[in-house]
Each structure stands twice: as C-alpha cells, then as structure tokens.
Scaffold this motif. Sequence first.
Motif, PDB file in Angstrom:
ATOM      1  N   GLY A   1      91.620 132.186 -63.485  1.00  0.00           N
ATOM      2  CA  GLY A   1      90.788 131.412 -64.922  1.00  0.00           C
ATOM      3  C   GLY A   1      91.566 130.062 -65.554  1.00  0.00           C
ATOM      4  O   GLY A   1      90.831 129.140 -65.963  1.00  0.00           O
ATOM      5  N   GLN A   2      92.587 129.696 -64.610  1.00  0.00           N
ATOM      6  CA  GLN A   2      93.063 128.162 -64.804  1.00  0.00           C
ATOM      7  C   GLN A   2      93.220 127.652 -63.536  1.00  0.00           C
ATOM      8  O   GLN A   2      92.894 127.947 -62.659  1.00  0.00           O
ATOM      9  CB  GLN A   2      95.218 128.611 -64.767  1.00  0.00           C
ATOM     10  N   VAL A   3      93.591 125.936 -64.077  1.00  0.00           N
ATOM     11  CA  VAL A   3      93.224 125.246 -63.172  1.00  0.00           C
ATOM     12  C   VAL A   3      94.426 124.702 -62.590  1.00  0.00           C
ATOM     13  O   VAL A   3      95.197 124.490 -63.443  1.00  0.00           O
ATOM     14  CB  VAL A   3      92.271 124.206 -63.674  1.00  0.00           C
ATOM     15  N   VAL A   4      95.222 124.429 -61.689  1.00  0.00           N
ATOM     16  CA  VAL A   4      96.107 123.757 -61.223  1.00  0.00           C
ATOM     17  C   VAL A   4      95.641 121.909 -60.145  1.00  0.00           C
ATOM     18  O   VAL A   4      94.858 122.533 -59.013  1.00  0.00           O
ATOM     19  CB  VAL A   4      96.839 123.920 -59.882  1.00  0.00           C
ATOM     20  N   ALA A   5      95.598 121.090 -60.772  1.00  0.00           N
ATOM     21  CA  ALA A   5      95.381 119.693 -60.177  1.00  0.00           C
ATOM     22  C   ALA A   5      95.885 118.486 -59.773  1.00  0.00           C
ATOM     23  O   ALA A   5      97.326 118.540 -60.655  1.00  0.00           O
ATOM     24  CB  ALA A   5      94.404 119.265 -61.064  1.00  0.00           C
ATOM     25  N   GLY A   6      95.777 117.526 -59.105  1.00  0.00           N
ATOM     26  CA  GLY A   6      96.435 117.002 -58.238  1.00  0.00           C
ATOM     27  C   GLY A   6      95.884 115.920 -57.582  1.00  0.00           C
ATOM     28  O   GLY A   6      95.085 116.027 -57.536  1.00  0.00           O
ATOM     29  N   VAL A   7      96.685 114.833 -57.341  1.00  0.00           N
ATOM     30  CA  VAL A   7      96.198 113.586 -56.293  1.00  0.00           C
ATOM     31  C   VAL A   7      96.322 114.070 -55.111  1.00  0.00           C
ATOM     32  O   VAL A   7      97.973 114.027 -55.109  1.00  0.00           O
ATOM     33  CB  VAL A   7      95.739 112.577 -56.712  1.00  0.00           C
ATOM     34  N   ILE A   8      96.659 113.555 -53.961  1.00  0.00           N
ATOM     35  CA  ILE A   8      96.119 113.694 -52.798  1.00  0.00           C
ATOM     36  C   ILE A   8      96.349 112.335 -52.065  1.00  0.00           C
ATOM     37  O   ILE A   8      95.669 111.222 -52.362  1.00  0.00           O
ATOM     38  CB  ILE A   8      95.805 114.513 -51.749  1.00  0.00           C
ATOM     39  N   ARG A   9      97.938 111.509 -52.312  1.00  0.00           N
ATOM     40  CA  ARG A   9      98.115 110.254 -51.517  1.00  0.00           C
ATOM     41  C   ARG A   9      97.870 109.762 -50.584  1.00  0.00           C
ATOM     42  O   ARG A   9      98.907 110.498 -49.347  1.00  0.00           O
ATOM     43  CB  ARG A   9      98.698 109.027 -52.297  1.00  0.00           C
ATOM     44  N   LEU A  10      96.615 110.029 -49.392  1.00  0.00           N
ATOM     45  CA  LEU A  10      96.609 109.838 -48.420  1.00  0.00           C
ATOM     46  C   LEU A  10      97.855 108.819 -47.734  1.00  0.00           C
ATOM     47  O   LEU A  10      97.830 107.164 -47.820  1.00  0.00           O
ATOM     48  CB  LEU A  10      95.068 108.306 -47.964  1.00  0.00           C
ATOM     49  N   GLN A  11      98.121 109.263 -46.372  1.00  0.00           N
ATOM     50  CA  GLN A  11      98.960 108.216 -45.647  1.00  0.00           C
ATOM     51  C   GLN A  11      98.368 106.763 -45.392  1.00  0.00           C
ATOM     52  O   GLN A  11      97.344 106.648 -45.195  1.00  0.00           O
ATOM     53  CB  GLN A  11     100.078 109.347 -44.069  1.00  0.00           C
ATOM     54  N   LYS A  12      99.745 106.236 -44.900  1.00  0.00           N
ATOM     55  CA  LYS A  12      99.724 104.378 -44.893  1.00  0.00           C
ATOM     56  C   LYS A  12      98.724 104.486 -43.647  1.00  0.00           C
ATOM     57  O   LYS A  12      98.216 103.262 -43.443  1.00  0.00           O
ATOM     58  CB  LYS A  12     100.632 103.697 -44.643  1.00  0.00           C
ATOM     59  N   GLY A  13      98.862 105.656 -42.663  1.00  0.00           N
ATOM     60  CA  GLY A  13      98.243 105.750 -41.343  1.00  0.00           C
ATOM     61  C   GLY A  13      96.568 105.640 -41.425  1.00  0.00           C
ATOM     62  O   GLY A  13      95.737 105.829 -40.264  1.00  0.00           O
ATOM     63  N   VAL A  14      96.178 106.267 -42.894  1.00  0.00           N
ATOM     64  CA  VAL A  14      94.774 106.647 -42.795  1.00  0.00           C
ATOM     65  C   VAL A  14      94.086 105.420 -43.213  1.00  0.00           C
ATOM     66  O   VAL A  14      94.212 105.368 -44.365  1.00  0.00           O
ATOM     67  CB  VAL A  14      94.592 108.240 -43.928  1.00  0.00           C
ATOM     68  N   ASP A  15      92.597 105.511 -42.519  1.00  0.00           N
ATOM     69  CA  ASP A  15      91.819 104.449 -43.439  1.00  0.00           C
ATOM     70  C   ASP A  15      90.535 105.736 -44.062  1.00  0.00           C
ATOM     71  O   ASP A  15      89.863 105.455 -43.705  1.00  0.00           O
ATOM     72  CB  ASP A  15      91.281 103.394 -42.293  1.00  0.00           C
TER      73      ASP A  15
ATOM     74  N   PHE B   1     102.184 120.901 -60.309  1.00  0.00           N
ATOM     75  CA  PHE B   1     101.101 120.781 -59.142  1.00  0.00           C
ATOM     76  C   PHE B   1     101.896 120.695 -57.800  1.00  0.00           C
ATOM     77  O   PHE B   1     102.017 121.489 -56.936  1.00  0.00           O
ATOM     78  CB  PHE B   1     100.334 119.581 -58.968  1.00  0.00           C
ATOM     79  N   LEU B   2     103.414 120.314 -57.498  1.00  0.00           N
ATOM     80  CA  LEU B   2     103.837 119.803 -56.479  1.00  0.00           C
ATOM     81  C   LEU B   2     104.227 121.328 -56.313  1.00  0.00           C
ATOM     82  O   LEU B   2     104.653 121.405 -54.938  1.00  0.00           O
ATOM     83  CB  LEU B   2     105.076 118.717 -56.684  1.00  0.00           C
ATOM     84  N   ARG B   3     105.346 122.239 -56.912  1.00  0.00           N
ATOM     85  CA  ARG B   3     105.681 122.808 -57.088  1.00  0.00           C
ATOM     86  C   ARG B   3     105.289 124.505 -57.048  1.00  0.00           C
ATOM     87  O   ARG B   3     105.216 126.272 -57.306  1.00  0.00           O
ATOM     88  CB  ARG B   3     107.004 122.996 -57.570  1.00  0.00           C
ATOM     89  N   ALA B   4     103.288 124.794 -57.278  1.00  0.00           N
ATOM     90  CA  ALA B   4     103.215 125.783 -57.485  1.00  0.00           C
ATOM     91  C   ALA B   4     102.687 126.350 -56.254  1.00  0.00           C
ATOM     92  O   ALA B   4     103.014 125.802 -54.763  1.00  0.00           O
ATOM     93  CB  ALA B   4     101.797 125.037 -57.435  1.00  0.00           C
ATOM     94  N   LYS B   5     102.583 127.507 -56.720  1.00  0.00           N
ATOM     95  CA  LYS B   5     102.893 129.101 -55.423  1.00  0.00           C
ATOM     96  C   LYS B   5     101.060 129.446 -55.874  1.00  0.00           C
ATOM     97  O   LYS B   5     100.964 129.994 -54.811  1.00  0.00           O
ATOM     98  CB  LYS B   5     104.072 129.270 -55.474  1.00  0.00           C
ATOM     99  N   GLU B   6     100.500 129.360 -57.063  1.00  0.00           N
ATOM    100  CA  GLU B   6      99.279 130.271 -56.806  1.00  0.00           C
ATOM    101  C   GLU B   6      98.712 129.357 -57.826  1.00  0.00           C
ATOM    102  O   GLU B   6      98.536 128.596 -58.812  1.00  0.00           O
ATOM    103  CB  GLU B   6     100.408 131.380 -57.217  1.00  0.00           C
ATOM    104  N   VAL B   7      97.645 129.734 -57.937  1.00  0.00           N
ATOM    105  CA  VAL B   7      96.615 129.251 -59.127  1.00  0.00           C
ATOM    106  C   VAL B   7      96.660 130.339 -60.228  1.00  0.00           C
ATOM    107  O   VAL B   7      96.103 131.625 -59.410  1.00  0.00           O
ATOM    108  CB  VAL B   7      95.402 129.022 -58.634  1.00  0.00           C
ATOM    109  N   PRO B   8      96.668 130.840 -61.226  1.00  0.00           N
ATOM    110  CA  PRO B   8      96.880 132.080 -61.991  1.00  0.00           C
ATOM    111  C   PRO B   8      95.189 132.322 -62.486  1.00  0.00           C
ATOM    112  O   PRO B   8      94.695 130.978 -62.698  1.00  0.00           O
ATOM    113  CB  PRO B   8      97.261 131.359 -63.519  1.00  0.00           C
TER     114      PRO B   8
ATOM    115  N   GLU C   1     101.106 114.541 -59.824  1.00  0.00           N
ATOM    116  CA  GLU C   1     100.651 115.638 -60.514  1.00  0.00           C
ATOM    117  C   GLU C   1      99.851 115.900 -62.123  1.00  0.00           C
ATOM    118  O   GLU C   1     100.140 114.389 -62.152  1.00  0.00           O
ATOM    119  CB  GLU C   1     101.742 116.363 -61.440  1.00  0.00           C
ATOM    120  N   LEU C   2      98.845 116.370 -62.151  1.00  0.00           N
ATOM    121  CA  LEU C   2      97.364 116.405 -63.109  1.00  0.00           C
ATOM    122  C   LEU C   2      97.751 117.444 -63.765  1.00  0.00           C
ATOM    123  O   LEU C   2      96.826 117.701 -64.787  1.00  0.00           O
ATOM    124  CB  LEU C   2      95.874 116.245 -61.982  1.00  0.00           C
TER     125      LEU C   2
END
Length: 366
Positions: free
Chosen positions: A333-347, A324-331, A319-320
């Motif tokens: 004019g506001q920002v919802v931000a986070g980081v996706i960590r790619l699965q170990k099988g992805v290069d 972020f993890l439990r977001a169901k909407e973006v209000p 979460e940034l």
Amino acid sequence: MRKNRLGRGYVLVVILLLMQLAVFAGTPEQVASKTGLDQDLFATLNVQVNGAKLGVFIVAVTERALHSKVSAKLMETLRPYVGRNALYVNPTVEDVVSSFPFDPGGFRVSQDGAPDFVPAPADWVEISDGFLSGKFVMNPGGASYGSGSEGLLLMDGHIDITKPFTVSYAGQSATFTIRKAYVPPAPSTTGAMASSPAQPPVDVPLPAQVTDLQDALMTGEFTPERMASLFSLPLALVQTLDIGMHGSELRLLLVLLAAPVRDASFSGDLLASIDPLIGTGAVMVWAISRAGSAFTPWSFFIQQNGTNYVFFSDTSFVELTPRFLRAKEVPAGQVVAGVIRLQKGVDASVEFKVFYGTNSVTFNAQ
C-alpha cells in the motif's frame, strides 16, 4: 538478525563446484574458470576446526558478481544488496553434517581509515536457515559435495568495498582489491550493449507527500489512458506496467518528463521537485503494490535502435521518496518513487523502450 525467505533452494548455480574447488584446494584460476567470477571478487579462507577442514568461500556482491554463472533466482535475491557493501559467505566442510562450530561473529573486516568492523547478528541475512547458529545442510549435489550453509554480510557504511579491505576469520585473512572500472554485460534481450558516462549529480528536493498518486495507482483500471486522463497528461508521455511476481502484483507508472508535464495535475511540491529534470531526458517512476512486492530500480534498462543501455551509477537516478536507490521492496500500500535519467547515448525525442527485467514499455513522443 534478518532472514531471507527464499531459503536454501535459491543458491548459486556454481555452488556445487565451489564446495569442491574451494574446500579441496582449488586454485583461484580454477574457481574463476568454473564460476565465471573475476578473481578480484572472491576469496577462500581455509581453517582447521577440531581437526576438520572448514572452507569459507566469500564473494563481494557487485553487479559483476551477478553476471557470472549465477542462477536467475539468486540474481533476483542478491540484486537488492548491490551497493550495500555486502559479502556472500559460504562455509562448507567435506563431510555431511547437520551442524558445525562455525561462528559468524568471529569475522572481522578491516580497512585503512575505518574502524575494524566486527558484525553483530543484525548485520547478517540468512540465506540458508540456521546459518547464524551453525546449522549445515547437505549440498544439493549429493553427499560427495559435503555440507555447508549460506549467508550475506551487510557492511553498509562500515566498509567501502570499492577500496581495499581485509576479511579475517579464525586466524586466516584475505584482502580484496576490487576493480572499479566496469560496465555490466547487456541484459538477456536481443541487441548490443552500450555504456556512456554517468549523468552529473543533481540535487532535487523530496516532495513533502506522495499521496496524490497513491490512491489512483491502487484502485481502478491501471492503463496509460486512465493515468493520462487523471493527471492531465498527453497520452504519449504515459506508460504503465502491471507485473505479477511470485504471487504478488507490482504496478509501475512511468511518465516521460517532457515540457507538458509542467501543466499536469500533480501536487505543487512534486512539480517543483521534478521541474529541473523536465526536458533533460528523464522518466519518472512510481511503484506500488497492494500486498507488497520485490522492487529495485537497478532492474531498469533502456533499449533504443537495437542497443541496450544499462545503469551502473547512482547519479542515473533521482529519489522522490527516501532510499529509492536502495529499495529492495515496495511495502504493501505504499509508494516508492524516483526518476530515471536516460543515458547520454539515448535520444528521448526518438522511440525508445524502458525495460524492468523482461517487461517493457515504449515511449515515442514524436
């Protein structure tokens, strides 16, 4: 009390069958066969009310439940509640009636080691109007399917549905023991599906502010070229998605966290937050909408070399912005931000795609 704006029209495709099977003595095996639901995810409570038989069909809202015979519309409605220890509740009777003495306040959920949970009106989301007041409507399949209503019980921190729990109503009860080991089916795109172990947890401090991106995302041309120029990033690390959803617009900025990001013109606290993730195979996501829009990070998945990689663990995200993890909407004019960590099988050094629903972008940092 919370109300779902989608209303009665967006229901489980299989509810027409459930009304008949659950109320009229269908066996769990029959219900599972017709609905595609695993038997550990549902239960039916049959009670007598003023001489009438009331069937209450209950489904644990998990990723597995969404991959049964669920309409695309209901999947979109329910997905934000995955992870919130939610139950889908469908009371129904054989006759067509406009109201029935069904009382959501009569539920009790018990679990070893936790106080009994007796829901208040604020713990419910109405899917059909009047659910909390006992309003019933005729099943869309016709009078022969009876009538009923639909709601969602959000138990959040009160009950953990990954552990055995018991739901009671009007003297009847059912115990759920939900299997934990599950990898959801591949999304509806071509390619095989692969699972890999979840990423280990990582602690990243939330940046103090996110306003350094907000104005840029809201105004002007929303293209990878403009975003890369604004934030002094190599073009190969930047992608954008501009998605129209039910009359609203959702903008997604995606940045592959490779070494050059350390020289980007982001705020110092943001750079400090994402620094531990740079070079680890991660994509930063910023979501914004002028008028507000539905959004959940669980709609992301990765595709590489014809294989789809889906997310099933909280540790796959960082979460940034809060929740972020439990977001169901973006209000609006506001920002919802986070980081996706790619699965170990992805290069991450080889071309891969990031999907949000059916929309996708391609990264190729070579």
